[in-house]
Design an enzyme around this catalytic site. Structure first.
Site, PDB file in Angstrom:
ATOM      1  CE  LYS A  68      -2.539  -0.687   3.707  1.00 53.79           C
ATOM      2  NZ  LYS A  68      -2.160  -1.982   4.288  1.00 53.79           N
ATOM      3  NE  ARG A 115      -5.361  -1.369   9.728  1.00 54.90           N
ATOM      4  CZ  ARG A 115      -4.345  -0.633   9.331  1.00 54.90           C
ATOM      5  NH1 ARG A 115      -4.535   0.596   8.911  1.00 54.90           N
ATOM      6  NH2 ARG A 115      -3.130  -1.105   9.308  1.00 54.90           N
ATOM      7  NE  ARG A 124       6.687  -2.210   6.022  1.00 52.90           N
ATOM      8  CZ  ARG A 124       5.360  -2.205   5.937  1.00 52.90           C
ATOM      9  NH1 ARG A 124       4.785  -1.808   4.817  1.00 52.90           N
ATOM     10  NH2 ARG A 124       4.616  -2.609   6.940  1.00 52.90           N
ATOM     11  NE  ARG A 161       5.147   0.055  10.370  1.00 55.41           N
ATOM     12  CZ  ARG A 161       4.033  -0.053   9.667  1.00 55.41           C
ATOM     13  NH1 ARG A 161       3.940   0.549   8.499  1.00 55.41           N
ATOM     14  NH2 ARG A 161       3.017  -0.742  10.107  1.00 55.41           N
ATOM     15  NE  ARG A 216       0.626  -4.723  11.002  1.00 58.39           N
ATOM     16  CZ  ARG A 216       1.834  -4.362  10.546  1.00 58.39           C
ATOM     17  NH1 ARG A 216       2.906  -4.973  10.973  1.00 58.39           N
ATOM     18  NH2 ARG A 216       1.947  -3.392   9.682  1.00 58.39           N
TER      19      ARG A 216
HETATM   20  P1  AMP Z   1      -0.374   0.838   9.087  1.00 54.08           P
HETATM   21  O1  AMP Z   1       0.807   1.733   8.956  1.00 54.08           O
HETATM   22  O2  AMP Z   1      -1.523   1.284   8.260  1.00 54.08           O
HETATM   23  O3  AMP Z   1      -0.022  -0.618   8.890  1.00 54.08           O
HETATM   24  O4  AMP Z   1      -0.878   0.976  10.628  1.00 54.08           O
HETATM   25  C1  AMP Z   1      -0.055   0.628  11.703  1.00 54.08           C
HETATM   26  C2  AMP Z   1      -0.900   0.442  12.955  1.00 54.08           C
HETATM   27  O5  AMP Z   1      -1.599   1.670  13.261  1.00 54.08           O
HETATM   28  C3  AMP Z   1      -1.987  -0.607  12.842  1.00 54.08           C
HETATM   29  O6  AMP Z   1      -1.519  -1.931  13.097  1.00 54.08           O
HETATM   30  C4  AMP Z   1      -2.987  -0.124  13.903  1.00 54.08           C
HETATM   31  O7  AMP Z   1      -2.519  -0.437  15.200  1.00 54.08           O
HETATM   32  C5  AMP Z   1      -2.918   1.394  13.747  1.00 54.08           C
HETATM   33  N1  AMP Z   1      -3.886   1.895  12.735  1.00 54.08           N
HETATM   34  C6  AMP Z   1      -3.623   2.463  11.528  1.00 54.08           C
HETATM   35  N2  AMP Z   1      -4.745   2.788  10.871  1.00 54.08           N
HETATM   36  C7  AMP Z   1      -5.764   2.404  11.674  1.00 54.08           C
HETATM   37  C8  AMP Z   1      -7.197   2.436  11.554  1.00 54.08           C
HETATM   38  N3  AMP Z   1      -7.801   2.896  10.444  1.00 54.08           N
HETATM   39  N4  AMP Z   1      -7.918   1.956  12.595  1.00 54.08           N
HETATM   40  C9  AMP Z   1      -7.345   1.477  13.710  1.00 54.08           C
HETATM   41  N5  AMP Z   1      -6.012   1.378  13.882  1.00 54.08           N
HETATM   42  C10 AMP Z   1      -5.225   1.844  12.879  1.00 54.08           C
END
Ligand code: AMP
Length: 216
Positions: free
Chosen positions: A13, A88, A127, A160, A171
């Site tokens: 993404k 999400r 990554r 990360r 996840r």
């Molecule tokens: P990402 O960078 O999109 O993979 O997000 C990293 C982490 O941030 C996720 O594993 C969640 O803990 C939190 N997070 C990001 N976007 C959301 C969302 N839309 N709703 C809830 N938690 C989120």
């Protein structure tokens, strides 16, 4: 154009978002980046979110819905936006529908990236992300010119804390349980394009351009 990009962790993404925003000149709205910014700045929201994020769990819907509503009202979203990592959950998708109706910015296309588990695990563990400008690299497939240093801004690359196989499993099950119903909602509206994202990045990008071209 108002676009959502969806897909599990490691589906590409972030990389595809970089291509889309530069081609269509729209802002990239990533709830993950917004939350990490809060964590970095040690805000109250950030302190609470970090505990959940480190476990691969979702931050409460009210928190992210509020952040997104505020962000979509900013001037740079006038001519479209790319939303990444949100919605999400079905609750978030319904909240986004309400926000988009209120602001008269309907979601026009949902890009859904699909990749199998082994490929995801390889991508996630390799990554590396720039600690400053957020550019993404991979230790095998997309190496920086100098090890651990960002090509764009010279800052240090970091891994990360949630980029591990254990967190990936959490996840993915979150994704299946919570995000699939949100995706199904958009599928019923006929605006989802499923993209095979296990192939090379330029092939994924060509499929996305095809999908967005047809939408415009
Ligand atoms: P990402 O960078 O999109 O993979 O997000 C990293 C982490 O941030 C996720 O594993 C969640 O803990 C939190 N997070 C990001 N976007 C959301 C969302 N839309 N709703 C809830 N938690 C989120």
């Amino acid at each position: 154009m108002n676009i959502l990009i969806m897909g599990p962790a490691g589906s590409g993404k972030g990389t595809m978002s970089e291509y889309i925003v530069s081609e269509y000149n729209i802002p990239h709205i990533s709830t993950g980046d917004m939350l990490r910014e809060n964590v970095k700045n040690k805000t109250e929201l950030g302190k609470q979110a970090k505990i959940l994020m480190d476990q691969g769990k979702l931050v409460p819907d009210e928190v992210v819905n509020g952040m997104v509503k505020e962000r979509l009202q900013q001037d740079d979203c006038q001519n479209g936006f790319l939303m990444d990592g949100y919605p999400r959950t079905l609750n978030q998708a319904e909240a986004l529908e309400a926000i988009c109706n209120e602001l008269n910015k309907p979601i026009e296309k949902v890009i859904n990236l699909e990749v199998n588990f082994d490929a995801l695990a390889d991508r996630i563990t390799g990554r590396r992300v720039c600690s400053n400008c957020k550019a993404t690299y991979h230790i095998k497939n997309n190496r920086p010119k100098v090890d651990d240093i960002c090509d764009h801004c010279g800052s240090k690359l970091v891994q990360r804390s949630d980029d591990t196989v254990e967190q990936l499993k959490v996840r993915l099950s979150e994704h299946e349980k919570n995000t699939k119903p949100a995706l199904d909602m958009y599928s019923k509206k006929g605006i989802v394009v499923n993209i095979d994202a296990s192939v090379a990045p330029n092939e994924v990008w060509n499929s996305i351009k095809d999908a967005l071209g047809k939408a415009s």
